[in-house]
Design an enzyme around this catalytic site. Structure first.
Site, mmCIF file in Angstrom:
data_model
loop_
_atom_site.group_PDB
_atom_site.id
_atom_site.type_symbol
_atom_site.label_atom_id
_atom_site.label_comp_id
_atom_site.label_asym_id
_atom_site.label_seq_id
_atom_site.Cartn_x
_atom_site.Cartn_y
_atom_site.Cartn_z
ATOM 1 N N ASP A 34 -64.965 -29.707 -46.175
ATOM 2 C CA ASP A 34 -65.653 -28.279 -46.669
ATOM 3 C C ASP A 34 -65.205 -27.332 -45.695
ATOM 4 O O ASP A 34 -65.407 -26.073 -45.893
ATOM 5 C CB ASP A 34 -67.041 -28.365 -46.989
ATOM 6 C CG ASP A 34 -67.808 -29.038 -45.832
ATOM 7 O OD1 ASP A 34 -67.619 -28.413 -44.395
ATOM 8 O OD2 ASP A 34 -68.569 -29.923 -45.881
ATOM 9 N N ASP A 93 -55.164 -39.870 -45.044
ATOM 10 C CA ASP A 93 -56.194 -41.094 -44.379
ATOM 11 C C ASP A 93 -56.567 -40.541 -42.761
ATOM 12 O O ASP A 93 -55.720 -40.835 -42.014
ATOM 13 C CB ASP A 93 -55.722 -42.264 -44.639
ATOM 14 C CG ASP A 93 -56.724 -43.403 -44.161
ATOM 15 O OD1 ASP A 93 -57.339 -42.907 -43.591
ATOM 16 O OD2 ASP A 93 -56.426 -44.383 -44.500
ATOM 17 N N GLU A 107 -58.300 -34.672 -43.853
ATOM 18 C CA GLU A 107 -59.455 -35.069 -45.038
ATOM 19 C C GLU A 107 -58.476 -35.606 -45.984
ATOM 20 O O GLU A 107 -57.280 -35.221 -46.417
ATOM 21 C CB GLU A 107 -59.686 -33.516 -45.372
ATOM 22 C CG GLU A 107 -60.507 -33.503 -46.753
ATOM 23 C CD GLU A 107 -61.825 -34.489 -46.978
ATOM 24 O OE1 GLU A 107 -62.488 -34.117 -46.256
ATOM 25 O OE2 GLU A 107 -61.818 -35.152 -47.599
ATOM 26 N N ASP A 115 -66.596 -36.006 -39.362
ATOM 27 C CA ASP A 115 -67.560 -35.743 -40.119
ATOM 28 C C ASP A 115 -67.265 -36.264 -41.703
ATOM 29 O O ASP A 115 -66.847 -35.696 -42.716
ATOM 30 C CB ASP A 115 -67.207 -34.096 -40.208
ATOM 31 C CG ASP A 115 -67.949 -33.620 -41.459
ATOM 32 O OD1 ASP A 115 -68.908 -34.072 -42.032
ATOM 33 O OD2 ASP A 115 -67.936 -32.227 -42.000
ATOM 34 N N PRO A 139 -64.623 -43.786 -49.481
ATOM 35 C CA PRO A 139 -63.553 -43.670 -48.776
ATOM 36 C C PRO A 139 -63.837 -43.563 -47.097
ATOM 37 O O PRO A 139 -62.767 -43.786 -46.546
ATOM 38 C CB PRO A 139 -63.064 -42.246 -49.284
ATOM 39 C CG PRO A 139 -64.175 -41.505 -49.958
ATOM 40 C CD PRO A 139 -64.882 -42.787 -50.467
#
EC number: 2.5.1.16
Lengths: 275, 275, 275, 275
Positions: free
Chosen positions: C87, C138, C107, C156, C163
């Site tokens: 995000d 990954d 991410e 985070d 995942p």
């Protein structure tokens, strides 16, 4: 585990609740709050001011029962008016009757038509039929300006709050009588007997003052309050209970049958007491 | 603002939700999870394994329709058996028929009877009538041990899960046939056509193999899934659709009428297709 | 009255519930179920596999507390890695530190980035900053391939399901140690002490085996389970509790303060017992 | 599958929801609607006018933090008054301090005490202690009639609606000051900064006009709105931030520690801005 559920409180202390995949469209139109929602159980659903209008899975009950009961009662329905019904479901059923030459839809909220075409295409699809005229405007006014014109008028309104409040008045029924031909028939949904007994009693009483033949029939609509929905029929001449067997021709339905046509007027005792 | 609501998911993605004043009793009995709950809309309600069994406000529909349809079909019902039905509602209706000399209740779970007497007294009150014999035990076994004994058998069971699983089998219907006299009639609730179409189709098919006259009828029960509840009737001789008008005597009801007796067998097209 | 509410069951028998205006986007990505929802109370919210990731209204707590505690602990953070955090909120906070020359975002799910840019622009906006490198892939693998490279690594992640399952293992912490420079610091969110005490105990124990300085701190995030969120810090050299006052420079924050920097390590007794 | 859930809407569009095993007691007392409910996650819970008062599982946070912060700030608390707090939790914590010779509870609603003793015995048990005097009556009046009497006064009230509305006024704080000895301390819960920022600002401002030392501290209470609860302390002489280490003696706690005593006054930036 997280879930999105839409809950319609049908009364202050009771309701139905539906798992939602996503909202498809939400909008405050000029008339009401419109929500088009994709549910897991009922498919796409249309809500107006938070009340279930229709769902892809059970819409056939309402639309068939509003349309076919008066249309098979009238010996030769040619000119038909639907007040409200912007989703197009009643029109679709009306067009199954080959005698019908013209079907007018008077829907006050053009947004209902617009989004039904997008998200409820199998309901709204026949609005494009050449026999159909769509008038976006106040059905009450349209009725007031019509005289001796229609064979059958169907009132497919929301509850008597918001834009539909005028559609549950004696003045409206008088206007309908004027707009109908001399052997015309009208039908209006009139809610359910478990939570709105007073409304049904009032509508029956008002319609009786104007139409010589006034009757109540019911149908099972799971997503409507109590599952038992009522329809008031007012007729100048033809009695839905006196339809001759030869009158019924073959149409494709999922709920309506000629047996149910008459059986749906046999009311539970506590509903009969409202008429 | 805080509120306590009881939600029954009738399917994985749909349900009804009721505001609760308080729980009156909750208990894991030997057979099922029993909850007696005071709701604002429906009064006191009995839940077994999380399914609505009955509510004070709409119980009359189920109990009248289970009892009076077979009892008015049979010309002289004297000996009646109710399997399940521990709340006593069916028994109450059965006793309205003056021909009935004996009514036996075979309920597997004594706790249902015990707490219905406390919290649903207007339903369970007639269990004390001298014509009534209450047998706490397995209805399936009671049927198996009976032969040529009953005029009418009513199966007022829960869904075919938990203690009622045996009550939805061909073997059970054969046992019922044996337990009935030669002109006996049996009726069983068989859920709703919107979410349990396969069950209805199966029950109809199974009963047809055993009873020469097999029919399906419906009633509107707001607190049951979809609001449209089905009942299968199996009869050795008397046809519920051929009852003569003179057979109907006056009883006090809120739902059942002699007109509805026959009309309730007129099925929506998609339900008819299950029979 | 009808309403659409999103309920996150944070445990099997407890959760939070939010009124929803509409769903903005829902999609099963290659990795998880992504929902972007507009709520009345919290603004737009991102859910992954049904768990609150962030909301416009309270996102600042998490993002400030993940970023500023380690960045003010390290005397000169230049090269920073954020694992997860698609995000963009942690990146936004990282960039408030002028010493930072490069911030890499690893991410796994590009869709999180894509839809955050659309629906959470004030969170994701700084992903376009020239100091930021976005790597869709990954994070576990990215860590494995890095050596002696980063000053600070921030994890985070989502909960240790789906995942993120590899991001809560001793092997991962060892990889982080290798990827960090000799005075590097790492921080990872580690859920809440009311419902996930075992997870916190395990993470603390695992990190302690690898990092000489291991500490736990908390922050109040209303939309996260229990409102009390935990973060584990592992540091090779610098102690977050020994930061000199002169180290703190002015940055604009809504939650973090230099007093809270240290106070957030003072734990409730029952949380302290987990470390 | 059916479930009974209690939902507390903490705002109009946000809330917590808890699975309920059963209601233990519900009653409209002379002052408020009292519900004692057994939940799966939090054990027995007390609700007043639909707001969570306390739960068996997380009650220790509130009770410890109300009691121990002022009691360890005061060098020798002997005479303590608790206003509200009928569940007895604050009293239980107060009695852990050996200096306390008398603890008075002024609770307006005797029913809260009565049912807490039955359903929350581990909270209310110490109300029977000989050092405790229970006065069922208006705390506001009790304060008004007291002068130079108490070392510490704790206001454990409900929200400023219903019976507690007088407990959030400048007049009440002035009365408290009069009732306290010359080095007295008072503490009051003052809700949360996410939804009630204005209330906190007002209380802080009002108390500052009367007490030379006014401070705000927080604690994490999962079942209270936002999980971050605020307490205002007003002190005539002793500063909670200046307590010497030697003052802290050993007491058994699950949340409070001497480190947290001071750390809980380090506020998030947006909360600090309210003081």
């Amino acid at each position: 585990m997280s879930e999105l559920w839409y809950t319609e409180k049908q009364t202050g202390s009771y309701g139905i609740t539906m798992k939602v995949k996503r909202t498809l469209h939400t909008e405050q139109t000029d008339f009401q709050y419109l929500e088009m929602v994709e549910t897991e159980e009922w498919g796409n659903m249309l809500f107006l001011d938070g009340m279930v209008m229709t769902s892809q899975r059970d819409e056939f009950v309402y639309h068939e029962m509003v349309a076919h009961v008066p249309l098979f009662t009238h010996p030769n329905p040619e000119n038909v008016l639907v007040v409200g019904g912007g989703d197009g479901g009643v029109i679709r059923e009306v067009l199954k009757h080959p005698s019908v030459k013209k079907a007018t839809l008077a829907e006050i909220d053009g947004k209902v038509i617009e989004y039904s075409k997008v998200y409820l295409p199998e309901i709204a699809g026949d609005l494009e039929d050449p026999r159909v005229e769509v008038k976006v405007g106040d059905g009450f006014m349209h009725i007031a300006e019509s005289e001796n014109e229609y064979d059958v008028i169907m009132v497919d309104s929301t509850e008597p709050v918001g834009p539909a409040v005028n559609l549950f008045t004696k003045g409206f029924y008088a206007g309908i009588s004027k707009a109908l031909k001399e052997d015309g028939i009208f039908v209006a949904q009139c809610d359910n007997p478990w939570f709105k007994a007073d409304l049904i009693r009032q509508v029956q009483s008002d319609v009786k003052e104007i139409f010589p033949i006034t009757r109540l029939y019911t149908a099972n609509i799971p997503t409507y309050p109590s599952g038992l929905w009522c329809f008031t029929i007012g007729s100048k001449k033809h009695d839905p209970l006196a339809v001759e067997d030869s009158r019924f021709h073959e149409i494709e339905t999922k709920y309506y049958t000629k047996e149910l046509h008459k059986a749906s007027f046999a009311l539970p005792k506590f509903v009969q007491d409202l008429t």
